[in-house]
Design a protein around this motif. Structure first.
Motif, PDB file in Angstrom:
ATOM      1  N   ILE A  18     -66.695  79.984  44.628  1.00 59.18           N
ATOM      2  CA  ILE A  18     -66.497  78.832  44.253  1.00 59.18           C
ATOM      3  C   ILE A  18     -65.329  78.827  43.248  1.00 59.18           C
ATOM      4  O   ILE A  18     -64.354  77.739  43.382  1.00 59.18           O
ATOM      5  CB  ILE A  18     -67.826  78.234  43.333  1.00 59.18           C
ATOM      6  N   THR A  19     -65.322  80.013  42.414  1.00 59.00           N
ATOM      7  CA  THR A  19     -64.166  80.048  41.440  1.00 59.00           C
ATOM      8  C   THR A  19     -62.722  80.106  42.246  1.00 59.00           C
ATOM      9  O   THR A  19     -61.946  79.522  41.814  1.00 59.00           O
ATOM     10  CB  THR A  19     -64.262  81.470  40.566  1.00 59.00           C
ATOM     11  N   GLU A  20     -62.632  80.795  43.225  1.00 58.99           N
ATOM     12  CA  GLU A  20     -61.661  80.993  43.955  1.00 58.99           C
ATOM     13  C   GLU A  20     -61.269  79.617  44.666  1.00 58.99           C
ATOM     14  O   GLU A  20     -60.017  79.185  44.499  1.00 58.99           O
ATOM     15  CB  GLU A  20     -61.777  82.037  44.993  1.00 58.99           C
ATOM     16  N   ARG A  21     -62.161  78.873  45.297  1.00 59.90           N
ATOM     17  CA  ARG A  21     -61.748  77.635  45.562  1.00 59.90           C
ATOM     18  C   ARG A  21     -61.274  76.747  44.597  1.00 59.90           C
ATOM     19  O   ARG A  21     -60.108  76.156  44.591  1.00 59.90           O
ATOM     20  CB  ARG A  21     -62.902  76.845  46.477  1.00 59.90           C
ATOM     21  N   GLU A  22     -61.964  76.696  43.492  1.00 56.04           N
ATOM     22  CA  GLU A  22     -61.085  76.169  42.469  1.00 56.04           C
ATOM     23  C   GLU A  22     -59.941  76.137  41.941  1.00 56.04           C
ATOM     24  O   GLU A  22     -58.931  75.601  41.486  1.00 56.04           O
ATOM     25  CB  GLU A  22     -62.250  75.872  41.325  1.00 56.04           C
ATOM     26  N   ASP A  23     -59.626  77.664  42.021  1.00 59.17           N
ATOM     27  CA  ASP A  23     -58.352  78.207  41.625  1.00 59.17           C
ATOM     28  C   ASP A  23     -57.217  77.595  42.519  1.00 59.17           C
ATOM     29  O   ASP A  23     -56.259  77.369  42.050  1.00 59.17           O
ATOM     30  CB  ASP A  23     -58.413  79.700  41.427  1.00 59.17           C
ATOM     31  N   ILE A  24     -57.563  77.819  43.603  1.00 56.54           N
ATOM     32  CA  ILE A  24     -56.600  77.157  44.712  1.00 56.54           C
ATOM     33  C   ILE A  24     -56.399  75.638  44.532  1.00 56.54           C
ATOM     34  O   ILE A  24     -55.433  75.107  44.576  1.00 56.54           O
ATOM     35  CB  ILE A  24     -57.429  77.442  46.063  1.00 56.54           C
ATOM     36  N   GLU A  25     -57.565  74.910  44.244  1.00 54.89           N
ATOM     37  CA  GLU A  25     -57.248  73.442  44.197  1.00 54.89           C
ATOM     38  C   GLU A  25     -56.476  73.346  42.938  1.00 54.89           C
ATOM     39  O   GLU A  25     -55.683  72.331  42.883  1.00 54.89           O
ATOM     40  CB  GLU A  25     -58.681  72.979  43.939  1.00 54.89           C
ATOM     41  N   LEU A  26     -56.819  73.906  41.922  1.00 54.53           N
ATOM     42  CA  LEU A  26     -56.038  73.596  40.734  1.00 54.53           C
ATOM     43  C   LEU A  26     -54.511  73.891  40.727  1.00 54.53           C
ATOM     44  O   LEU A  26     -53.691  73.258  40.394  1.00 54.53           O
ATOM     45  CB  LEU A  26     -56.701  74.507  39.551  1.00 54.53           C
ATOM     46  N   GLU A  27     -54.072  75.065  41.446  1.00 54.97           N
ATOM     47  CA  GLU A  27     -52.763  75.234  41.773  1.00 54.97           C
ATOM     48  C   GLU A  27     -52.280  74.465  42.510  1.00 54.97           C
ATOM     49  O   GLU A  27     -51.096  73.977  42.317  1.00 54.97           O
ATOM     50  CB  GLU A  27     -52.694  76.839  42.450  1.00 54.97           C
ATOM     51  N   LEU A  28     -52.830  73.913  43.682  1.00 59.46           N
ATOM     52  CA  LEU A  28     -52.308  72.992  44.660  1.00 59.46           C
ATOM     53  C   LEU A  28     -52.008  71.460  43.775  1.00 59.46           C
ATOM     54  O   LEU A  28     -50.846  71.036  43.784  1.00 59.46           O
ATOM     55  CB  LEU A  28     -53.121  72.466  45.722  1.00 59.46           C
ATOM     56  N   LEU A  29     -52.905  71.202  42.833  1.00 58.52           N
ATOM     57  CA  LEU A  29     -52.734  70.083  42.087  1.00 58.52           C
ATOM     58  C   LEU A  29     -51.397  70.147  41.039  1.00 58.52           C
ATOM     59  O   LEU A  29     -50.449  69.402  41.021  1.00 58.52           O
ATOM     60  CB  LEU A  29     -54.128  69.983  41.115  1.00 58.52           C
ATOM     61  N   LEU A  30     -51.390  71.486  40.405  1.00 57.10           N
ATOM     62  CA  LEU A  30     -50.190  71.545  39.587  1.00 57.10           C
ATOM     63  C   LEU A  30     -48.831  71.747  40.294  1.00 57.10           C
ATOM     64  O   LEU A  30     -47.917  70.952  39.703  1.00 57.10           O
ATOM     65  CB  LEU A  30     -50.380  72.800  38.699  1.00 57.10           C
ATOM     66  N   VAL A  31     -48.921  72.345  41.629  1.00 58.17           N
ATOM     67  CA  VAL A  31     -47.700  72.369  42.126  1.00 58.17           C
ATOM     68  C   VAL A  31     -47.165  71.024  42.630  1.00 58.17           C
ATOM     69  O   VAL A  31     -46.186  70.703  42.585  1.00 58.17           O
ATOM     70  CB  VAL A  31     -47.760  73.309  43.430  1.00 58.17           C
ATOM     71  N   GLY A  32     -48.202  70.311  43.233  1.00 61.01           N
ATOM     72  CA  GLY A  32     -47.861  68.663  43.516  1.00 61.01           C
ATOM     73  C   GLY A  32     -47.346  67.967  42.409  1.00 61.01           C
ATOM     74  O   GLY A  32     -46.295  67.351  42.365  1.00 61.01           O
ATOM     75  N   VAL A  33     -48.160  68.122  41.341  1.00 62.83           N
ATOM     76  CA  VAL A  33     -47.585  67.060  40.254  1.00 62.83           C
ATOM     77  C   VAL A  33     -46.173  67.499  39.761  1.00 62.83           C
ATOM     78  O   VAL A  33     -45.270  66.820  39.509  1.00 62.83           O
ATOM     79  CB  VAL A  33     -48.595  67.422  38.972  1.00 62.83           C
TER      80      VAL A  33
END
Ligand code: SAM
Length: 289
Positions: A18-33
């Motif tokens: 779950i933590t790893e999935r959240e890390d990936i989601e967060l990274e994608l969000l920040l790269v996109g922004v």
């Protein structure tokens, strides 16, 4: 009948997944922004960034970081709300009064010797710290030869700062701070009360330039005798902190003064050897090389 395994619902996933999935989601969000809007939060300290993001997800009635990503990338207004949410604009006038008292006692005598004084408040939020400095310089007879550049990444905070209008309920605390900071007049001389607000005297704004500037992505724009950046870099990781210190080092004149927040330090940064400490408690440094 075959029983449904809890994994089919994603219920029994180990915590690490779950933590790893959240890390990936967060990274994608920040790269996109960063790619779409140019705002770079990728090197903000993770624990507080994560907390703020989740706070925002709940405020927006969303379920997870990927949902937020979809909304932020397709809707500029959501992105702007997110920036304001990540900005943490907590501040007050003469915050940490002893810093302002020490500035009066130790730094003002140095500034007196300069023909012209350029000061940069980086991450000034809604401007209370900047008006405090204007009052201090005015009382020391230095305001007329000073130019104060006050910047933040949050345009909404800067709008408030430009207005110079603050809640009347805060004046009790600000008066106390002002006195403890070595104020020499009656604090109420500096503002006029109207309904539930006070407006600061327009002469205090005369030498202040408010402008948007992002410490993560924008460059140096002048040479300064003093830079104050208080309670901003606590939200950054080591890499971004070093980047910002490089920016400040490039922007300070020889023997320029750097003032950090009470929980911050130049120690353990890549530029620690380039400064001497003028006051260890109040985090006041002077550039020596
Ligand atoms: C806690 S406030 C500090 C305000 C003031 N310096 C003080 O100490 O009272 C932090 C401010 O830093 C600003 N900030 C955060 N990241 C920034 C960045 N990358 N560039 C410029 N300002 C930033 C926020 O918008 C916020 O207004």
């Amino acid at each position: 009948m075959d029983s449904i395994h809890p994994d089919d619902y994603g219920l029994s996933k180990p915590e690490t997944d779950i933590t790893e999935r959240e890390d990936i989601e967060l990274e994608l969000l920040l790269v996109g922004v960063h790619r779409l809007y140019g705002y770079d939060f990728r090197n903000y300290a993770l624990p507080s960034l994560r907390r703020r993001i989740w706070h925002f997800i709940h405020a927006e009635g969303l379920g997870n970081i990927s949902e937020l990503q979809g909304k932020v990338l397709h809707n500029r207004a959501t992105f702007e709300r997110m920036v304001h949410n990540l900005s943490i604009p907590v501040t007050e006038m003469f915050r940490d009064p002893n810093l302002f008292l020490t500035f009066r006692q130790k730094i003002v005598p140095i500034l007196r010797t300069y023909p012209y004084i350029r000061i940069w408040h980086a991450g000034c939020s809604t401007g209370e710290e900047v008006y405090s400095m204007a009052i201090l310089l005015h009382e020391e007879g230095l305001y007329d030869k000073s130019r104060i550049y006050a910047t933040d990444m949050n345009d909404r905070s800067l709008e408030t700062a430009k207005q110079g209008v603050f809640g009347i309920e805060k004046m009790k605390l600000y008066t106390k701070n002002y006195m403890e900071a070595g104020g020499t007049r009656s604090f109420s001389e500096y503002y006029t009360a109207k309904y539930n607000s006070v407006i600061f005297q327009p002469f205090l704004q005369k030498n202040i330039i408010f402008a948007e500037h992002n410490l993560a992505t924008d460059r140096s724009f002048n040479e300064f005798n003093v830079i104050l950046c208080r309670n901003v870099m606590i939200y950054f990781n080591d890499e971004l902190r070093n980047h910002v210190h490089k920016l400040f080092h490039d922007s300070l004149s020889n023997f320029g003064i750097l003032v950090l927040g009470s929980k911050e330090s130049i120690q353990f940064t890549e530029l620690s050897e380039s400064y001497e400490s003028l006051d260890r408690v109040e985090k006041i440094y002077r550039k020596i090389k």
